[in-house]
Design a protein around this motif. Structure first.
Motif, mmCIF file in Angstrom:
data_model
loop_
_atom_site.group_PDB
_atom_site.id
_atom_site.type_symbol
_atom_site.label_atom_id
_atom_site.label_comp_id
_atom_site.label_asym_id
_atom_site.label_seq_id
_atom_site.Cartn_x
_atom_site.Cartn_y
_atom_site.Cartn_z
ATOM 1 N N LEU A 1 33.303 47.043 26.373
ATOM 2 C CA LEU A 1 34.100 46.726 27.023
ATOM 3 C C LEU A 1 34.456 45.650 27.003
ATOM 4 O O LEU A 1 33.976 44.291 26.824
ATOM 5 C CB LEU A 1 33.103 46.954 28.340
ATOM 6 N N GLN A 2 35.834 45.838 27.006
ATOM 7 C CA GLN A 2 36.392 43.906 27.018
ATOM 8 C C GLN A 2 37.376 43.388 28.376
ATOM 9 O O GLN A 2 37.908 44.725 29.226
ATOM 10 C CB GLN A 2 37.795 44.350 25.518
ATOM 11 N N GLY A 3 36.806 42.874 28.462
ATOM 12 C CA GLY A 3 37.928 41.547 29.509
ATOM 13 C C GLY A 3 37.619 40.595 29.942
ATOM 14 O O GLY A 3 37.444 39.970 29.204
ATOM 15 N N LYS A 4 37.589 40.524 31.678
ATOM 16 C CA LYS A 4 36.371 39.047 32.132
ATOM 17 C C LYS A 4 35.933 39.085 32.977
ATOM 18 O O LYS A 4 36.268 40.277 34.134
ATOM 19 C CB LYS A 4 38.068 38.173 32.016
ATOM 20 N N THR A 5 35.368 38.397 33.264
ATOM 21 C CA THR A 5 34.739 38.152 34.529
ATOM 22 C C THR A 5 34.960 37.307 35.708
ATOM 23 O O THR A 5 34.983 36.237 35.184
ATOM 24 C CB THR A 5 32.915 38.487 34.221
ATOM 25 N N THR A 6 34.722 37.300 36.460
ATOM 26 C CA THR A 6 34.989 36.173 37.445
ATOM 27 C C THR A 6 33.364 36.427 38.427
ATOM 28 O O THR A 6 32.917 37.238 38.476
ATOM 29 C CB THR A 6 35.912 36.316 38.879
ATOM 30 N N ARG A 7 34.041 35.547 39.538
ATOM 31 C CA ARG A 7 32.772 35.276 40.152
ATOM 32 C C ARG A 7 32.058 36.657 41.147
ATOM 33 O O ARG A 7 30.371 37.294 41.438
ATOM 34 C CB ARG A 7 32.921 34.104 41.455
ATOM 35 N N GLU A 8 33.452 37.441 41.460
ATOM 36 C CA GLU A 8 32.558 38.773 42.385
ATOM 37 C C GLU A 8 33.230 39.691 41.328
ATOM 38 O O GLU A 8 33.050 40.895 42.353
ATOM 39 C CB GLU A 8 34.207 38.577 43.779
ATOM 40 N N GLN A 9 33.864 39.621 40.228
ATOM 41 C CA GLN A 9 34.638 40.941 39.780
ATOM 42 C C GLN A 9 34.123 41.021 38.286
ATOM 43 O O GLN A 9 34.025 40.136 37.965
ATOM 44 C CB GLN A 9 35.693 41.280 40.222
ATOM 45 N N VAL A 10 34.086 42.403 37.458
ATOM 46 C CA VAL A 10 33.790 41.917 36.549
ATOM 47 C C VAL A 10 34.913 43.333 35.979
ATOM 48 O O VAL A 10 35.124 44.369 36.305
ATOM 49 C CB VAL A 10 32.532 42.678 36.040
ATOM 50 N N ILE A 11 36.349 42.763 35.349
ATOM 51 C CA ILE A 11 37.842 43.288 35.098
ATOM 52 C C ILE A 11 37.764 44.124 33.967
ATOM 53 O O ILE A 11 37.491 43.050 32.732
ATOM 54 C CB ILE A 11 38.240 42.683 35.487
ATOM 55 N N ILE A 12 37.442 45.181 33.361
ATOM 56 C CA ILE A 12 37.591 46.093 31.694
ATOM 57 C C ILE A 12 39.036 46.158 31.350
ATOM 58 O O ILE A 12 39.972 47.046 32.273
ATOM 59 C CB ILE A 12 36.502 47.160 32.258
ATOM 60 N N GLU A 13 39.138 45.779 30.597
ATOM 61 C CA GLU A 13 40.304 45.367 30.711
ATOM 62 C C GLU A 13 41.044 46.682 28.933
ATOM 63 O O GLU A 13 42.009 47.365 28.855
ATOM 64 C CB GLU A 13 41.599 44.277 29.944
ATOM 65 N N GLY A 14 39.722 46.637 28.454
ATOM 66 C CA GLY A 14 40.342 47.219 27.610
ATOM 67 C C GLY A 14 38.710 47.832 26.586
ATOM 68 O O GLY A 14 37.839 47.620 26.686
ATOM 69 N N LEU A 15 38.818 48.975 25.144
ATOM 70 C CA LEU A 15 37.704 49.566 24.569
ATOM 71 C C LEU A 15 37.873 49.031 23.289
ATOM 72 O O LEU A 15 38.819 48.281 22.612
ATOM 73 C CB LEU A 15 37.647 50.561 24.385
#
Ligand SMILES: [Zn+2]
Length: 129
Positions: A31-45
């Motif tokens: 899983l490719q994307g970014k993490t913040t304090r509250e969330q894991v945001i998945i943008e690509g594979l």
């Protein structure tokens, strides 16, 4: 605090179709994307390189997964129909911030996400991006 998992519709459909294509074998994706304090945001594979170069087998090892700052976790399929982490999953160690498991028959409702402690996380599928 547990993070919320945000995954795009496109990435969700990618996990679903890749899992269906490899069934009855187990599929694994990075899983490719970014993490913040509250969330894991998945943008690509990303398809792990070894999956392309050798015979596919169940029970992959994290050893084969490449490291990159934008790689935030992994997703894999359970052809058997339960989306709970298996003993092998727990013994394998944890890759990134989130582990997504999709069970046969590979639909939105059979997707689950877990953190490294095995806690189930809330998943939100979005139509943006
Ligand atoms: Zn598993």
């Amino acid at each position: 605090m547990q993070k919320q998992i945000i995954i795009s519709r496109t990435a969700t459909d990618g996990i679903i179709s890749y899992s269906k294509a490899l069934h009855p074998n187990e599929a694994i994706l990075i899983l490719q994307g970014k993490t913040t304090r509250e969330q894991v945001i998945i943008e690509g594979l990303v398809i792990p390189p070894f999956a392309l170069s050798g015979p596919y087998y169940s029970g992959y090892s994290n050893y084969y997964l490449p490291f990159d700052n934008s790689y935030i976790g992994s997703a894999h399929s359970h052809p058997g129909g339960s989306n709970k982490p298996s003993l092998a999953d727990l013994n394998r160690g944890f890759y990134g911030a989130v582990s997504i498991i999709i069970a046969h028959p590979y639909e939105d409702r059979t997707i689950a996400a877990y953190d490294r402690n095995g806690n189930k996380l809330e998943i939100k599928i979005t139509n943006s991006s």
